[in-house]
Scaffold this active site. Structure first.
Site, PDB file in Angstrom:
ATOM      1  N   ASP A   1       0.868  -1.168   0.000  1.00 27.21           N
ATOM      2  CA  ASP A   1       0.000   0.000   0.000  1.00 27.21           C
ATOM      3  C   ASP A   1       0.910   1.225   0.000  1.00 27.21           C
ATOM      4  O   ASP A   1       2.126   1.106   0.220  1.00 27.21           O
ATOM      5  CB  ASP A   1      -0.891  -0.037   1.245  1.00 27.21           C
TER       6      ASP A   1
ATOM      7  N   ASP B   1      -0.121   4.922   1.387  1.00 27.04           N
ATOM      8  CA  ASP B   1      -0.272   5.798   2.553  1.00 27.04           C
ATOM      9  C   ASP B   1       0.008   5.054   3.851  1.00 27.04           C
ATOM     10  O   ASP B   1      -0.570   4.000   4.121  1.00 27.04           O
ATOM     11  CB  ASP B   1      -1.692   6.375   2.597  1.00 27.04           C
TER      12      ASP B   1
ATOM     13  N   ALA C   1     -17.578  13.698   5.345  1.00 28.26           N
ATOM     14  CA  ALA C   1     -16.620  14.803   5.230  1.00 28.26           C
ATOM     15  C   ALA C   1     -15.196  14.286   5.089  1.00 28.26           C
ATOM     16  O   ALA C   1     -14.410  14.797   4.275  1.00 28.26           O
ATOM     17  CB  ALA C   1     -16.740  15.715   6.441  1.00 28.26           C
TER      18      ALA C   1
ATOM     19  N   VAL D   1     -12.777  14.897   1.713  1.00 21.83           N
ATOM     20  CA  VAL D   1     -11.478  15.579   1.635  1.00 21.83           C
ATOM     21  C   VAL D   1     -10.420  14.686   1.003  1.00 21.83           C
ATOM     22  O   VAL D   1      -9.419  15.180   0.466  1.00 21.83           O
ATOM     23  CB  VAL D   1     -11.016  16.086   3.020  1.00 21.83           C
ATOM     24  N   HIS D   2     -10.654  13.360   1.040  1.00 25.56           N
ATOM     25  CA  HIS D   2      -9.739  12.455   0.342  1.00 25.56           C
ATOM     26  C   HIS D   2     -10.097  12.343  -1.141  1.00 25.56           C
ATOM     27  O   HIS D   2      -9.246  12.533  -2.014  1.00 25.56           O
ATOM     28  CB  HIS D   2      -9.777  11.068   0.990  1.00 25.56           C
TER      29      HIS D   2
ATOM     30  N   ASP E   1      -1.557  -0.765   6.156  1.00 26.47           N
ATOM     31  CA  ASP E   1      -1.789  -0.271   7.517  1.00 26.47           C
ATOM     32  C   ASP E   1      -3.234  -0.438   7.971  1.00 26.47           C
ATOM     33  O   ASP E   1      -3.520  -0.384   9.158  1.00 26.47           O
ATOM     34  CB  ASP E   1      -1.408   1.216   7.629  1.00 26.47           C
TER      35      ASP E   1
END
Length: 541
Positions: free
Chosen positions: A104, A106, A245, A249-250, A387
């Site tokens: 992955d 992030d 929300a 934002v992502h 993660d």
């Protein structure tokens, strides 16, 4: 009756005899019945004094233990330390059998600073106010890094943030409504019991990845704001709006653009990642990147993180056989969505069918079924690093891949557990637990006197002090990520145990091990292999 006289004072013996004599006269018992009643009374009296002796014995042990608490035993200092950068094993893993490494992006390959949580929090609260019309006073909220931990659960129906233990019980000091910690009576009033069980846990929202910190904090702050303002609200709407929300934002790219505008503030340069990936390539391993993030964001981040490492910022893609962006995990593992080839220059997706992964190409979307058909990479020879326990690792583990959980907090928590101060409190806690176990195992056949209740209160107070000190060393609100206040494993630890073959704080920790290493589950494992149980016997002489 010499044995009876040793146990019973003369007055008690005379009183007992008088009562039995009266029963013979009033009820016409024969001598045999008298003898049986008398023996029963004597046995009860003997048990009473034996119980009193046992309580006194526990009191003496407790007093001796309190004296030993004044000094940290030298043996405690000799106990081996756990490696904060170690790889901890839930299922045996032979690295020489692993031919394919997947990652992955992030919080796995990309390491972020603490500033990122504040950025996500601020962007989400602005969206809630500007787009969802929450009170403008919400704009005054500030992210509190001392409040949340990873692995909490949110109850959408009741509005509580919960920390659960390995077996699905609510941690007594880990239940918050808004920013207010609920006591045991309040928990019982809401849930009826602390043990809510695995079935009910499935109905809760698990906050398992590193982005959940800002989400948990914003949920708690909004709930508290509504409570303080005496506004009616539905807890499920609060979660729905905050989650919307955070997702916005992502998906809108607000967070991605914010990071790339000021990468120095949010990203951590890390040449060790490059060294690890190069080592795998030199060993003939296949590498792939599978992320939900868009390509431009991954490219910008990798260039920044690796640009100081021998000028390798521009060539990071050469390290990977396949790069897949916007994969839409966890649906990637269960859907049949086709792959699309992404044109970097035109920022468009091709319409032709993807039948092979070509070098230096970027792919979007896709699914596990097509991925396996194209690559022919068999499950057991593939290991995937991520993660998020649910989005990243649950699907691969069910598909037969090996899995590695990246838990950045692990490093700091192990450092704390290695401290003499923590191990000292842990040993104290175990001693008190042992004494309480003996105490509650003592059958008291009489009215419990002052000595009994005094000792019980002192033991509970000493135990609570040790718990509070251990908890405060991690997080003042919820304590440790992997542990409850009693030193037992948390529900987050349960999920790690379920979905991660191995876990560590960052991928490059694998550089400390040979690529041919055989990683074994420790022979003395309790549940989590990085936990050391400090024996209470260290305090005994």
């Amino acid at each position: 009756m010499p044995s009876i006289r040793r146990l019973l004072p003369l007055s008690s013996f005379s009183k007992t005899f008088s009562i039995l004599h009266a029963s013979i006269l009033s009820e016409g018992f024969g001598f045999g019945q008298f003898q049986r009643n008398f023996n029963a009374t004597v046995a009860s009296a003997e048990s009473f004094f034996e119980d009193e002796d046992e309580i006194d014995k526990i009191r003496r042990e407790f007093d001796a233990a309190k004296q030993s608490f004044l000094n940290i035993p030298s043996a405690l200092k000799q106990m081996p330390k756990m490696n904060p950068e170690g790889i901890y094993v839930n299922k045996n893993l032979r690295l020489e059998n692993i031919q394919v490494y997947g990652f992955d992006y992030d919080y796995t390959l990309a390491h972020y600073s603490a500033n990122l949580q504040s950025l996500i929090y601020d962007l989400a609260k602005e969206h809630i106010v500007n787009e969802l019309k929450y009170p403008e006073s919400c704009l005054q909220f500030k992210y509190d890094p001392t409040f949340p931990i990873r692995g909490l659960y949110y109850d959408r129906q009741k509005g509580c943030l919960l920390k659960l233990d390995f077996f699905g019980s609510i941690e007594p000091d880990g239940c918050f409504f808004g920013r207010c910690k609920l006591n045991r009576d309040e928990i019982k009033e809401i849930y009826g019991t602390r043990h809510i069980g695995r079935d009910q846990v499935r109905g809760l929202v698990g906050l398992m990845d590193f982005f959940c910190f800002s989400e948990a904090c914003l949920i708690a702050d909004i709930v508290q704001h509504f409570v303080d303002a005496k506004l009616d609200f539905d807890a499920s709407y609060v979660y729905q709006d905050v989650n919307h929300a955070i997702q916005h934002v992502h998906h809108s790219g607000l967070v991605h653009r914010g990071i790339l505008i000021d990468p120095q503030r949010y990203l951590v340069k890390n040449g060790q990642v490059l060294r690890f990936l190069r080592m795998l390539r030199e060993k003939g391993k296949k590498l792939f990147l599978l992320t939900n993030s868009p390509y431009y964001f991954v490219d910008g981040g990798m260039r920044f993180m690796l640009e100081d490492s021998s000028g390798s910022g521009d060539s990071w893609r050469e390290l990977f056989d396949v790069v897949i962006a916007q994969a839409n995990k966890p649906k990637f593992y269960t859907s049949e969505h086709p792959f699309r080839c992404y044109d970097i220059e035109k920022d468009t997706l091709a319409f032709s069918k993807v039948e092979a992964f070509l070098p230096d190409r970027i792919y979007y979307h896709g699914c596990l079924k097509s991925f396996l058909e194209i690559t022919k990479w068999n499950g057991p020879e593939v290991i995937y690093f991520g993660d998020h326990l649910f989005s990243d690792l649950r699907g691969p583990s069910k598909a037969g891949w090996r899995t590695a959980a990246i838990i950045h907090e692990l490093e700091n928590e192990i450092l704390i557990q290695n401290e003499d101060k923590y191990r000292f409190q842990q040993a104290k806690f175990h001693i008190i637990q042992e004494l309480l176990g003996k105490f509650h195992a003592t059958p008291v056949n009489c009215l419990r006197g002052e000595a009994y209740h005094t000792l019980l209160n002192e033991l509970n107070e000493e135990r609570q002090r040790a718990r509070s000190v251990m908890k405060s060393m991690f997080n003042s609100s919820f304590g440790a990520t992997f542990l409850t206040d009693t030193g037992q494993e948390s529900a987050f630890a349960y999920n790690i145990h379920q979905y991660a073959d191995v876990y560590t704080s960052k991928p490059e920790n694998f550089l400390l091990y040979s690529p041919e290493a055989w990683l074994h589950v420790p022979f003395d494992i309790k549940i989590m292999p990085h936990h050391v149980k400090v024996p209470s016997g260290l305090f005994k002489t």
